[in-house]
Design a protein around this motif. Structure first.
Motif, PDB file in Angstrom:
ATOM      1  N   TRP A 155      13.627  49.619  39.284  1.00  0.00           N
ATOM      2  CA  TRP A 155      12.578  50.435  38.686  1.00  0.00           C
ATOM      3  C   TRP A 155      11.271  50.246  39.471  1.00  0.00           C
ATOM      4  CZ3 TRP A 155      13.731  52.617  33.652  1.00  0.00           C
ATOM      5  CH2 TRP A 155      12.682  53.303  33.055  1.00  0.00           C
ATOM      6  N   ILE A 156      10.955  49.000  39.782  1.00  0.00           N
ATOM      7  CA  ILE A 156       9.727  48.683  40.508  1.00  0.00           C
ATOM      8  C   ILE A 156       9.758  49.267  41.921  1.00  0.00           C
ATOM      9  CG2 ILE A 156       8.424  46.765  41.544  1.00  0.00           C
ATOM     10  CD1 ILE A 156       9.248  45.111  38.994  1.00  0.00           C
ATOM     11  N   ALA A 157      10.877  49.116  42.626  1.00  0.00           N
ATOM     12  CA  ALA A 157      10.987  49.637  43.999  1.00  0.00           C
ATOM     13  C   ALA A 157      10.821  51.155  44.021  1.00  0.00           C
ATOM     14  CB  ALA A 157      12.331  49.237  44.603  1.00  0.00           C
ATOM     15  N   GLY A 158      11.498  51.845  43.113  1.00  0.00           N
ATOM     16  CA  GLY A 158      11.372  53.303  43.048  1.00  0.00           C
ATOM     17  C   GLY A 158       9.949  53.722  42.733  1.00  0.00           C
ATOM     18  N   SER A 159       9.288  52.990  41.857  1.00  0.00           N
ATOM     19  CA  SER A 159       7.913  53.300  41.482  1.00  0.00           C
ATOM     20  C   SER A 159       6.946  53.111  42.651  1.00  0.00           C
ATOM     21  CB  SER A 159       7.480  52.450  40.289  1.00  0.00           C
ATOM     22  OG  SER A 159       8.245  52.793  39.161  1.00  0.00           O
ATOM     23  N   CYS A 160       7.148  52.081  43.443  1.00  0.00           N
ATOM     24  CA  CYS A 160       6.299  51.874  44.621  1.00  0.00           C
ATOM     25  C   CYS A 160       6.414  53.061  45.583  1.00  0.00           C
ATOM     26  CB  CYS A 160       6.695  50.586  45.354  1.00  0.00           C
ATOM     27  SG  CYS A 160       6.251  49.068  44.492  1.00  0.00           S
ATOM     28  N   LEU A 161       7.629  53.493  45.815  1.00  0.00           N
ATOM     29  CA  LEU A 161       7.860  54.620  46.728  1.00  0.00           C
ATOM     30  C   LEU A 161       7.290  55.925  46.164  1.00  0.00           C
ATOM     31  CD1 LEU A 161      11.508  53.679  47.732  1.00  0.00           C
ATOM     32  CD2 LEU A 161       9.461  53.491  49.182  1.00  0.00           C
ATOM     33  N   TYR A 162       7.517  56.152  44.882  1.00  0.00           N
ATOM     34  CA  TYR A 162       7.002  57.385  44.281  1.00  0.00           C
ATOM     35  C   TYR A 162       5.484  57.387  44.161  1.00  0.00           C
ATOM     36  CZ  TYR A 162      11.031  60.282  43.424  1.00  0.00           C
ATOM     37  OH  TYR A 162      12.101  61.118  43.605  1.00  0.00           O
ATOM     38  N   ALA A 163       4.849  56.244  44.042  1.00  0.00           N
ATOM     39  CA  ALA A 163       3.382  56.207  44.004  1.00  0.00           C
ATOM     40  C   ALA A 163       2.806  56.855  45.255  1.00  0.00           C
ATOM     41  CB  ALA A 163       2.888  54.767  43.860  1.00  0.00           C
ATOM     42  N   VAL A 164       3.374  56.534  46.392  1.00  0.00           N
ATOM     43  CA  VAL A 164       2.908  57.102  47.666  1.00  0.00           C
ATOM     44  C   VAL A 164       3.203  58.602  47.718  1.00  0.00           C
ATOM     45  CG1 VAL A 164       3.196  57.032  50.177  1.00  0.00           C
ATOM     46  CG2 VAL A 164       3.175  54.896  48.858  1.00  0.00           C
ATOM     47  N   LEU A 165       4.432  58.986  47.390  1.00  0.00           N
ATOM     48  CA  LEU A 165       4.826  60.388  47.457  1.00  0.00           C
ATOM     49  C   LEU A 165       3.977  61.260  46.530  1.00  0.00           C
ATOM     50  CD1 LEU A 165       6.885  62.494  48.586  1.00  0.00           C
ATOM     51  CD2 LEU A 165       8.202  62.065  46.505  1.00  0.00           C
ATOM     52  N   PHE A 166       3.779  60.814  45.301  1.00  0.00           N
ATOM     53  CA  PHE A 166       3.012  61.612  44.348  1.00  0.00           C
ATOM     54  C   PHE A 166       1.539  61.712  44.747  1.00  0.00           C
ATOM     55  CE2 PHE A 166       6.269  60.509  40.862  1.00  0.00           C
ATOM     56  CZ  PHE A 166       7.022  61.622  41.177  1.00  0.00           C
ATOM     57  N   PHE A 167       0.976  60.647  45.288  1.00  0.00           N
ATOM     58  CA  PHE A 167      -0.408  60.720  45.750  1.00  0.00           C
ATOM     59  C   PHE A 167      -0.535  61.733  46.880  1.00  0.00           C
ATOM     60  CE2 PHE A 167      -4.081  59.482  48.266  1.00  0.00           C
ATOM     61  CZ  PHE A 167      -5.054  59.465  47.276  1.00  0.00           C
ATOM     62  N   GLN A 168       0.415  61.716  47.810  1.00  0.00           N
ATOM     63  CA  GLN A 168       0.415  62.675  48.916  1.00  0.00           C
ATOM     64  C   GLN A 168       0.542  64.114  48.419  1.00  0.00           C
ATOM     65  OE1 GLN A 168       3.700  61.406  51.390  1.00  0.00           O
ATOM     66  NE2 GLN A 168       2.493  59.808  52.396  1.00  0.00           N
ATOM     67  N   SER A 169       1.166  64.306  47.259  1.00  0.00           N
ATOM     68  CA  SER A 169       1.409  65.645  46.709  1.00  0.00           C
ATOM     69  C   SER A 169       0.345  66.077  45.700  1.00  0.00           C
ATOM     70  CB  SER A 169       2.779  65.684  46.039  1.00  0.00           C
ATOM     71  OG  SER A 169       3.788  65.358  46.964  1.00  0.00           O
ATOM     72  N   ALA A 170      -0.703  65.291  45.519  1.00  0.00           N
ATOM     73  CA  ALA A 170      -1.817  65.546  44.594  1.00  0.00           C
ATOM     74  C   ALA A 170      -1.385  65.518  43.124  1.00  0.00           C
ATOM     75  CB  ALA A 170      -2.539  66.856  44.916  1.00  0.00           C
ATOM     76  N   TYR A 171      -0.310  64.817  42.830  1.00  0.00           N
ATOM     77  CA  TYR A 171       0.075  64.552  41.441  1.00  0.00           C
ATOM     78  C   TYR A 171      -0.521  63.193  41.089  1.00  0.00           C
ATOM     79  CZ  TYR A 171       3.424  68.414  41.654  1.00  0.00           C
ATOM     80  OH  TYR A 171       4.009  69.640  41.777  1.00  0.00           O
ATOM     81  N   TYR A 172      -1.821  63.187  40.846  1.00  0.00           N
ATOM     82  CA  TYR A 172      -2.559  61.943  40.715  1.00  0.00           C
ATOM     83  C   TYR A 172      -2.150  61.135  39.492  1.00  0.00           C
ATOM     84  CZ  TYR A 172      -5.330  64.215  44.304  1.00  0.00           C
ATOM     85  OH  TYR A 172      -5.717  64.853  45.449  1.00  0.00           O
ATOM     86  N   ALA A 173      -1.929  61.802  38.365  1.00  0.00           N
ATOM     87  CA  ALA A 173      -1.499  61.069  37.175  1.00  0.00           C
ATOM     88  C   ALA A 173      -0.109  60.485  37.395  1.00  0.00           C
ATOM     89  CB  ALA A 173      -1.519  61.971  35.944  1.00  0.00           C
ATOM     90  N   SER A 174       0.757  61.227  38.058  1.00  0.00           N
ATOM     91  CA  SER A 174       2.099  60.719  38.345  1.00  0.00           C
ATOM     92  C   SER A 174       2.035  59.528  39.295  1.00  0.00           C
ATOM     93  CB  SER A 174       2.984  61.823  38.936  1.00  0.00           C
ATOM     94  OG  SER A 174       3.219  62.831  37.980  1.00  0.00           O
ATOM     95  N   ALA A 175       1.129  59.586  40.255  1.00  0.00           N
ATOM     96  CA  ALA A 175       0.956  58.458  41.186  1.00  0.00           C
ATOM     97  C   ALA A 175       0.439  57.230  40.433  1.00  0.00           C
ATOM     98  CB  ALA A 175      -0.001  58.835  42.314  1.00  0.00           C
ATOM     99  N   ALA A 176      -0.573  57.415  39.596  1.00  0.00           N
ATOM    100  CA  ALA A 176      -1.125  56.296  38.822  1.00  0.00           C
ATOM    101  C   ALA A 176      -0.082  55.733  37.858  1.00  0.00           C
ATOM    102  CB  ALA A 176      -2.363  56.752  38.052  1.00  0.00           C
ATOM    103  N   LEU A 177       0.736  56.602  37.313  1.00  0.00           N
ATOM    104  CA  LEU A 177       1.780  56.192  36.374  1.00  0.00           C
ATOM    105  C   LEU A 177       2.742  55.188  36.999  1.00  0.00           C
ATOM    106  CD1 LEU A 177       3.138  56.606  33.626  1.00  0.00           C
ATOM    107  CD2 LEU A 177       4.312  58.593  34.620  1.00  0.00           C
ATOM    108  N   GLN A 178       2.964  55.311  38.300  1.00  0.00           N
ATOM    109  CA  GLN A 178       3.899  54.400  38.962  1.00  0.00           C
ATOM    110  C   GLN A 178       3.422  52.953  38.881  1.00  0.00           C
ATOM    111  OE1 GLN A 178       6.844  55.871  39.714  1.00  0.00           O
ATOM    112  NE2 GLN A 178       5.698  57.603  38.891  1.00  0.00           N
ATOM    113  N   PHE A 179       2.107  52.743  38.883  1.00  0.00           N
ATOM    114  CA  PHE A 179       1.581  51.382  38.763  1.00  0.00           C
ATOM    115  C   PHE A 179       1.812  50.828  37.351  1.00  0.00           C
ATOM    116  CE2 PHE A 179      -0.623  53.189  42.390  1.00  0.00           C
ATOM    117  CZ  PHE A 179      -0.334  52.228  43.343  1.00  0.00           C
ATOM    118  N   ILE A 180       1.783  51.715  36.369  1.00  0.00           N
ATOM    119  CA  ILE A 180       2.120  51.301  35.005  1.00  0.00           C
ATOM    120  C   ILE A 180       3.605  50.956  34.936  1.00  0.00           C
ATOM    121  CG2 ILE A 180       2.318  52.116  32.609  1.00  0.00           C
ATOM    122  CD1 ILE A 180      -0.340  53.675  33.189  1.00  0.00           C
ATOM    123  N   PHE A 181       4.436  51.756  35.626  1.00  0.00           N
ATOM    124  CA  PHE A 181       5.874  51.460  35.668  1.00  0.00           C
ATOM    125  C   PHE A 181       6.141  50.121  36.359  1.00  0.00           C
ATOM    126  CE2 PHE A 181       7.373  56.182  35.605  1.00  0.00           C
ATOM    127  CZ  PHE A 181       7.152  56.247  34.245  1.00  0.00           C
TER     128      PHE A 181
END
Length: 184
Positions: A30-56
């Motif tokens: 769960w943590i590994a996937g969240s780290c990767l998605y944090a970067v991807l979502f930030f690059q895609s301007a899904y800022y809440a989704s990117a921030a959510l990964q840190f909560i995950f």
């Protein structure tokens, strides 16, 4: 489709499948996937989704210790708790929506609901509550639409799969929580 999105897809899929089954080892995935998605979502301007990964990620650490070596032992929440969570979900989503609009988020309405719903569902997972899975179902369905619309096709497929997995978790944790309530 990038290498980043592919790796995020695979690690997240493994983590969520393991989450339904309930072993403690779900949390590092769960943590590994969240780290990767944090970067991807930030690059895609899904800022809440990117921030959510840190909560995950924080939830993954908490879940590792909270579930213990024997894994999850699902139980159901009281009706009063369910109502409180529903009010928190709706109220917080409505408060977050204009904030996301003001910072130029790519999908404000879905992102606000998805962010708040995911935080609540994550907490329910850590607390080993059955209600996590019906909430994941609704959140994942909303995110499926968002990611296909935003042309993150592999992530859209992942969230389609997550929606189906949420049904599986809903059924499995429902049976386990009913069985554990009968033992008490």
């Amino acid at each position: 489709m990038s290498i980043l999105e592919t790796l995020a897809f695979l690690t997240s899929l493994i983590g969520v499948i393991l989450g339904v089954l309930g072993p403690r080892v779900t949390w590092p995935w769960w943590i590994a996937g969240s780290c990767l998605y944090a970067v991807l979502f930030f690059q895609s301007a899904y800022y809440a989704s990117a921030a959510l990964q840190f909560i995950f990620i924080a939830g993954g650490i908490w879940g590792w210790f909270g579930w213990g070596p024997n894994g999850a032992k699902p139980k159901k929440s009281a009706t009063k708790e369910r109502l409180l969570l529903l009010v928190a979900l709706l109220g917080s989503s409505l408060l977050l929506w204009p904030v996301l609009t003001n910072i130029g988020a790519a999908s404000s309405a879905i992102e606000s609901f998805g962010f708040v719903g995911s935080v609540i569902a994550q907490l329910l997972m850590v607390w080993q509550r059955y209600e996590a899975w019906p909430l994941w179902f609704v959140v994942d369905a909303a995110y499926t639409y968002q990611y296909f619309k935003g042309e993150l096709y592999l992530t859209g497929v992942l969230y389609t799969i997550f929606t189906a997995i949420a049904i599986w978790g809903w059924i499995r944790w429902g049976k386990e929580s009913t069985a554990s309530n009968k033992k008490v």
